[in-house]
Design a protein around this motif. Structure first.
Motif, PDB file in Angstrom:
ATOM      1  N   ASP A 387      34.048  41.855  31.767  1.00 16.11           N
ATOM      2  CA  ASP A 387      35.387  41.282  31.969  1.00 16.11           C
ATOM      3  C   ASP A 387      35.505  40.536  33.302  1.00 16.11           C
ATOM      4  O   ASP A 387      36.329  39.627  33.440  1.00 16.11           O
ATOM      5  N   GLN A 388      34.681  40.919  34.279  1.00 14.66           N
ATOM      6  CA  GLN A 388      34.732  40.266  35.588  1.00 14.66           C
ATOM      7  C   GLN A 388      33.951  38.953  35.620  1.00 14.66           C
ATOM      8  O   GLN A 388      34.050  38.202  36.581  1.00 14.66           O
ATOM      9  N   MET A 389      33.201  38.690  34.577  1.00  9.16           N
ATOM     10  CA  MET A 389      32.357  37.500  34.545  1.00  9.16           C
ATOM     11  C   MET A 389      33.129  36.290  34.016  1.00  9.16           C
ATOM     12  O   MET A 389      34.073  36.440  33.244  1.00  9.16           O
ATOM     13  N   ALA A 478      57.868  34.552  29.328  1.00  8.24           N
ATOM     14  CA  ALA A 478      56.494  34.109  29.076  1.00  8.24           C
ATOM     15  C   ALA A 478      55.582  34.564  30.207  1.00  8.24           C
ATOM     16  O   ALA A 478      54.455  35.040  29.979  1.00  8.24           O
ATOM     17  N   SER A 479      56.081  34.448  31.442  1.00 10.31           N
ATOM     18  CA  SER A 479      55.277  34.855  32.604  1.00 10.31           C
ATOM     19  C   SER A 479      54.900  36.325  32.542  1.00 10.31           C
ATOM     20  O   SER A 479      53.775  36.715  32.887  1.00 10.31           O
ATOM     21  N   ALA A 480      55.832  37.141  32.090  1.00 10.35           N
ATOM     22  CA  ALA A 480      55.557  38.582  32.001  1.00 10.35           C
ATOM     23  C   ALA A 480      54.434  38.859  31.004  1.00 10.35           C
ATOM     24  O   ALA A 480      53.553  39.691  31.252  1.00 10.35           O
ATOM     25  N   TYR A 481      54.438  38.136  29.871  1.00  9.55           N
ATOM     26  CA  TYR A 481      53.380  38.314  28.880  1.00  9.55           C
ATOM     27  C   TYR A 481      52.016  37.854  29.425  1.00  9.55           C
ATOM     28  O   TYR A 481      51.001  38.519  29.222  1.00  9.55           O
ATOM     29  N   LEU A 486      46.549  38.868  31.607  1.00 11.50           N
ATOM     30  CA  LEU A 486      45.556  38.699  32.671  1.00 11.50           C
ATOM     31  C   LEU A 486      45.096  40.023  33.273  1.00 11.50           C
ATOM     32  O   LEU A 486      44.026  40.087  33.887  1.00 11.50           O
ATOM     33  N   LYS A 487      45.884  41.063  33.110  1.00 18.68           N
ATOM     34  CA  LYS A 487      45.428  42.373  33.585  1.00 18.68           C
ATOM     35  C   LYS A 487      44.212  42.829  32.788  1.00 18.68           C
ATOM     36  O   LYS A 487      43.333  43.525  33.294  1.00 18.68           O
ATOM     37  N   GLU A 488      44.183  42.441  31.511  1.00 19.47           N
ATOM     38  CA  GLU A 488      43.049  42.791  30.655  1.00 19.47           C
ATOM     39  C   GLU A 488      41.879  41.833  30.862  1.00 19.47           C
ATOM     40  O   GLU A 488      40.725  42.231  30.887  1.00 19.47           O
ATOM     41  N   LEU A 489      42.217  40.537  31.002  1.00 19.79           N
ATOM     42  CA  LEU A 489      41.169  39.509  31.115  1.00 19.79           C
ATOM     43  C   LEU A 489      41.492  38.572  32.285  1.00 19.79           C
ATOM     44  O   LEU A 489      41.909  37.426  32.095  1.00 19.79           O
ATOM     45  N   PRO A 490      41.277  39.035  33.517  1.00 24.85           N
ATOM     46  CA  PRO A 490      41.697  38.261  34.694  1.00 24.85           C
ATOM     47  C   PRO A 490      40.991  36.921  34.869  1.00 24.85           C
ATOM     48  O   PRO A 490      41.543  36.021  35.515  1.00 24.85           O
ATOM     49  N   SER A 491      39.811  36.756  34.318  1.00 23.40           N
ATOM     50  CA  SER A 491      39.069  35.512  34.515  1.00 23.40           C
ATOM     51  C   SER A 491      39.142  34.584  33.311  1.00 23.40           C
ATOM     52  O   SER A 491      38.506  33.527  33.310  1.00 23.40           O
ATOM     53  N   VAL A 493      39.828  31.758  31.078  1.00 20.87           N
ATOM     54  CA  VAL A 493      40.276  30.403  31.403  1.00 20.87           C
ATOM     55  C   VAL A 493      41.508  30.021  30.585  1.00 20.87           C
ATOM     56  O   VAL A 493      42.480  29.452  31.117  1.00 20.87           O
ATOM     57  N   ALA A 494      41.499  30.315  29.285  1.00 21.35           N
ATOM     58  CA  ALA A 494      42.605  29.909  28.417  1.00 21.35           C
ATOM     59  C   ALA A 494      43.925  30.543  28.862  1.00 21.35           C
ATOM     60  O   ALA A 494      44.961  29.867  28.921  1.00 21.35           O
ATOM     61  N   ILE A 495      43.894  31.837  29.181  1.00 21.44           N
ATOM     62  CA  ILE A 495      45.131  32.515  29.599  1.00 21.44           C
ATOM     63  C   ILE A 495      45.612  31.980  30.936  1.00 21.44           C
ATOM     64  O   ILE A 495      46.813  31.739  31.134  1.00 21.44           O
ATOM     65  N   ASN A 496      44.697  31.779  31.886  1.00 18.46           N
ATOM     66  CA  ASN A 496      45.088  31.227  33.183  1.00 18.46           C
ATOM     67  C   ASN A 496      45.655  29.815  33.053  1.00 18.46           C
ATOM     68  O   ASN A 496      46.609  29.458  33.759  1.00 18.46           O
ATOM     69  N   LEU A 497      45.101  29.025  32.160  1.00 21.99           N
ATOM     70  CA  LEU A 497      45.648  27.678  31.917  1.00 21.99           C
ATOM     71  C   LEU A 497      47.065  27.770  31.360  1.00 21.99           C
ATOM     72  O   LEU A 497      47.976  27.048  31.807  1.00 21.99           O
ATOM     73  N   ASN A 498      47.266  28.651  30.391  1.00 24.79           N
ATOM     74  CA  ASN A 498      48.600  28.800  29.790  1.00 24.79           C
ATOM     75  C   ASN A 498      49.620  29.282  30.818  1.00 24.79           C
ATOM     76  O   ASN A 498      50.757  28.795  30.877  1.00 24.79           O
ATOM     77  N   TYR A 499      49.194  30.241  31.653  1.00 25.77           N
ATOM     78  CA  TYR A 499      50.106  30.793  32.654  1.00 25.77           C
ATOM     79  C   TYR A 499      50.453  29.736  33.705  1.00 25.77           C
ATOM     80  O   TYR A 499      51.620  29.573  34.077  1.00 25.77           O
ATOM     81  N   ALA A 500      49.448  29.013  34.195  1.00 28.55           N
ATOM     82  CA  ALA A 500      49.700  27.968  35.184  1.00 28.55           C
ATOM     83  C   ALA A 500      50.631  26.905  34.614  1.00 28.55           C
ATOM     84  O   ALA A 500      51.557  26.433  35.288  1.00 28.55           O
ATOM     85  N   GLN A 501      50.404  26.544  33.354  1.00 28.26           N
ATOM     86  CA  GLN A 501      51.265  25.547  32.702  1.00 28.26           C
ATOM     87  C   GLN A 501      52.705  26.021  32.628  1.00 28.26           C
ATOM     88  O   GLN A 501      53.650  25.259  32.878  1.00 28.26           O
ATOM     89  N   CYS A 502      52.863  27.295  32.302  1.00 28.71           N
ATOM     90  CA  CYS A 502      54.205  27.884  32.213  1.00 28.71           C
ATOM     91  C   CYS A 502      54.916  27.849  33.570  1.00 28.71           C
ATOM     92  O   CYS A 502      56.076  27.412  33.670  1.00 28.71           O
ATOM     93  N   LEU A 503      54.215  28.289  34.626  1.00 28.22           N
ATOM     94  CA  LEU A 503      54.821  28.342  35.959  1.00 28.22           C
ATOM     95  C   LEU A 503      55.165  26.955  36.478  1.00 28.22           C
ATOM     96  O   LEU A 503      56.238  26.746  37.088  1.00 28.22           O
ATOM     97  N   ILE A 504      54.288  25.997  36.256  1.00 24.69           N
ATOM     98  CA  ILE A 504      54.530  24.629  36.741  1.00 24.69           C
ATOM     99  C   ILE A 504      55.705  24.001  35.996  1.00 24.69           C
ATOM    100  O   ILE A 504      56.573  23.344  36.604  1.00 24.69           O
ATOM    101  N   ALA A 505      55.730  24.205  34.674  1.00 21.68           N
ATOM    102  CA  ALA A 505      56.862  23.665  33.895  1.00 21.68           C
ATOM    103  C   ALA A 505      58.177  24.286  34.358  1.00 21.68           C
ATOM    104  O   ALA A 505      59.212  23.603  34.449  1.00 21.68           O
ATOM    105  N   TRP A 506      58.145  25.572  34.661  1.00 21.54           N
ATOM    106  CA  TRP A 506      59.338  26.291  35.134  1.00 21.54           C
ATOM    107  C   TRP A 506      59.821  25.684  36.445  1.00 21.54           C
ATOM    108  O   TRP A 506      61.019  25.409  36.633  1.00 21.54           O
ATOM    109  N   MET A 507      58.890  25.431  37.365  1.00 20.60           N
ATOM    110  CA  MET A 507      59.265  24.842  38.661  1.00 20.60           C
ATOM    111  C   MET A 507      59.741  23.403  38.504  1.00 20.60           C
ATOM    112  O   MET A 507      60.651  22.951  39.206  1.00 20.60           O
ATOM    113  N   GLU A 508      59.158  22.668  37.563  1.00 16.05           N
ATOM    114  CA  GLU A 508      59.587  21.284  37.325  1.00 16.05           C
ATOM    115  C   GLU A 508      61.012  21.230  36.785  1.00 16.05           C
ATOM    116  O   GLU A 508      61.733  20.248  36.991  1.00 16.05           O
TER     117      GLU A 508
END
Length: 551
Positions: A387-389, A478-481, A486-491, A493-508
């Protein structure tokens, strides 16, 4: 007699010996030959450092340099990396004359071999002759060193026209240039010409190599056999004969040939590596383990070190322990295997993530056997390593290790590894089918299907819920989900992309201003693992630009 005309004032010279008295004694001799540019090294590691930064004209190296890299391995590395070229004079010096040492040293063709002690006069005579030959051959050898094979071929024509006493040496360079040009037929003709004039073993070997590269395996094998019969000490011929026999589908004869070569010269790492793998394919596991052990030992200081030697040796020790009659013998083999894997992990700690996972899988199996306890803790540790890889690590070698684990009766660890593989690409149907085939007939088919289901649920449940909330504009939910995913799969890529997209859209949209740092963390994690091209990289670049615009 001392050669008073010898002038080394323009030559760059390196003296390598672990005894300071000998280094300074040789330096004094060289200074009496007008040597000015003389460097000294007390060990192989320092010698290689110096040779990588300075192009030396003459290298005088002791063979035995203690426990680390020896003179043969310095020459070996220099030939491979190019800082000991054909135009360099490399002289091996030693007080030893054991068969192993002599055969091993001569396999990489030093320009001269000197036995301690030697006099100033003797050294001056040898260097004088070597320098005279190098001066004559210099145009062709320099072109060969630069891999300008066409030019080297032309230079040899000019040198042959001079009809010097170095004609055979010139023809050898011509043949090497033609081999570099892959003109194997013409190279074979040159080697054949040399062999007809003088029965030079290297010329007969070259002829056999030229035939091998033309696919004439039987003719090549016959050539190597005749060379071995005439000169049993020319060990490289055994290696090439073994290659021919493998191509001719005679693996048992190939292994027998390698065994003969190893008896004569055991310090050639490539030979040990080839023999270990060939022996394993023929189920000669005891001999395979001995060769793998030697390959690991030689590899510690060799340019031909292969990380797979470690896992091969560990797997052979694992099987050796399973076959042992007594529990103490089994544990001894398993503990040794753990030591081999520990060394590999420390050596490759910051590289090859898939290799570290495979090490962890083998360590888990071995630790469970050594402690004779429930393997659950070892399996949990293995999954944590996976999971760390990064998501981008190669999965093919991990699939191969899964196959080996299942074939070796370690199905439960195979399931853990399979689950880890699928956690990186849970929606890859081809990958699922490949792993499914590994478990067919193992009695663990249903367990595998359960693993597939669990990995899809892990990946999809929180991630999909997050995307559903995101598409509705429910950014906080969405951020909470995504955080939970990410607690299960911190690295991932797909989840991190979705989360970053969510946060950026929220700030926009004017909200979630405190989430800028978290969005940066997601992008930083993605940057570690995302490939240099493809849709994910494009998406990452777009999100990075959007976040910068919010600064």
């Amino acid at each position: 007699m001392f050669d008073h005309n010898l002038n080394l004032s323009e030559k760059k010279i390196l003296v390598i010996d672990d005894f300071a008295e000998f280094r300074f004694a040789v330096r004094k001799m060289l200074e009496q030959m007008k040597g000015k540019h003389i460097d000294m090294a007390a060990n192989g590691e320092r010698a290689v450092e110096l040779m990588q930064s300075t192009r030396y004209d003459i290298v005088l190296s002791d063979y035995n340099l203690g426990e680390a890299k020896d003179g043969q391995q310095i020459l070996e590395e220099g030939r491979v990396k190019g800082f000991v070229g054909h135009s360099t004079i490399f002289v091996l010096v030693t007080a030893e004359n054991t068969t192993d040492m002599v055969y091993g040293a001569l396999e990489y063709s030093p320009d001269a071999y000197l036995t301690k002690p030697f006099t100033r006069d003797f050294l001056s005579q040898r260097l004088s002759k070597l320098l005279a030959k190098k001066r004559f051959l210099q145009p062709a050898e320099r072109a060969l060193d630069a891999r300008k094979y066409q030019q080297a071929d032309k230079e040899t024509d000019a040198l042959l026209a001079k009809k010097s006493k170095y004609g055979v040496d010139v023809l050898r360079i011509k043949a090497m240039a033609l081999m570099g040009l892959k003109n194997y037929a013409k190279a074979g003709q040159v080697y054949s010409l040399i062999a007809s004039q003088k029965k030079m073993p290297w010329a007969i070997l070259g002829l056999g190599r030229a035939k091998f590269h033309q696919g004439q395996y039987q003719e090549a094998a016959d050539t190597f056999r005749s060379l071995i019969q005439a000169n049993a000490a020319f060990v490289e011929a055994y290696d090439w004969l073994a290659k021919c026999l493998v191509e001719l589908r005679q693996p048992s004869d190939a292994l027998a040939t390698l065994k003969s070569a190893i008896e004569r010269s055991p310090k050639a790492i490539l030979r040990q590596q080839q023999a270990a793998r060939l022996a394993l394919s023929l189920d000669e596991t005891e001999f395979a383990e001995k060769c793998a052990r030697m390959a690991v030992r030689l590899g510690r200081y060799s340019v031909f070190q292969d990380k797979e030697d470690y896992t091969l040796h560990a797997k052979l020790l694992l099987e050796k322990g399973k076959r042992a009659d007594a529990n103490t013998q089994a544990k001894r083999s398993w503990n040794e295997a753990l030591g081999v894997l520990k060394e590999a992990r420390e050596k490759y700690r910051d590289r090859f993530p898939d290799f570290l996972v495979r090490i962890a899988a083998l360590e888990g199996v071995l630790q469970a056997k050594v402690s004779a306890s429930n393997p659950a803790e070892a399996m949990k540790k293995l999954r944590k390593v996976i999971d760390q890889m990064p998501d981008t690590m190669p999965l093919r070698p991990m699939c191969d290790t899964t196959r080996e684990l299942v074939a070796g009766g370690e199905e439960e660890f195979g399931l853990v590894l399979a689950g880890g593989i699928l956690s990186k690409k849970p929606d890859d149907d081809a990958l699922i089918e490949e792993l499914k085939a590994i478990f067919e007939g193992s009695g663990f088919e249903e367990h595998f299907e359960q693993v597939v289901s669990e990995e899809k649920v892990k990946f999809n449940q929180d991630n999909r819920s997050g995307m559903m909330c995101y598409e509705k504009g429910q950014y906080q939910e969405a951020s909470a989900y995504f955080e939970k995913a990410l607690k299960e799969l911190p690295s991932n890529v797909a989840i991190n992309l979705n989360y970053a997209q969510c946060l950026i859209a929220w700030m926009e949209k004017g909200g979630g201003k405190d989430n800028k740092a978290r969005a940066k963390q997601c992008l930083a994690e993605i940057a570690k693992h995302v490939e240099d091209n493809g849709a994910r990289k494009e998406r990452f670049d777009n999100l990075d630009q959007r976040l910068q615009a919010l600064e």
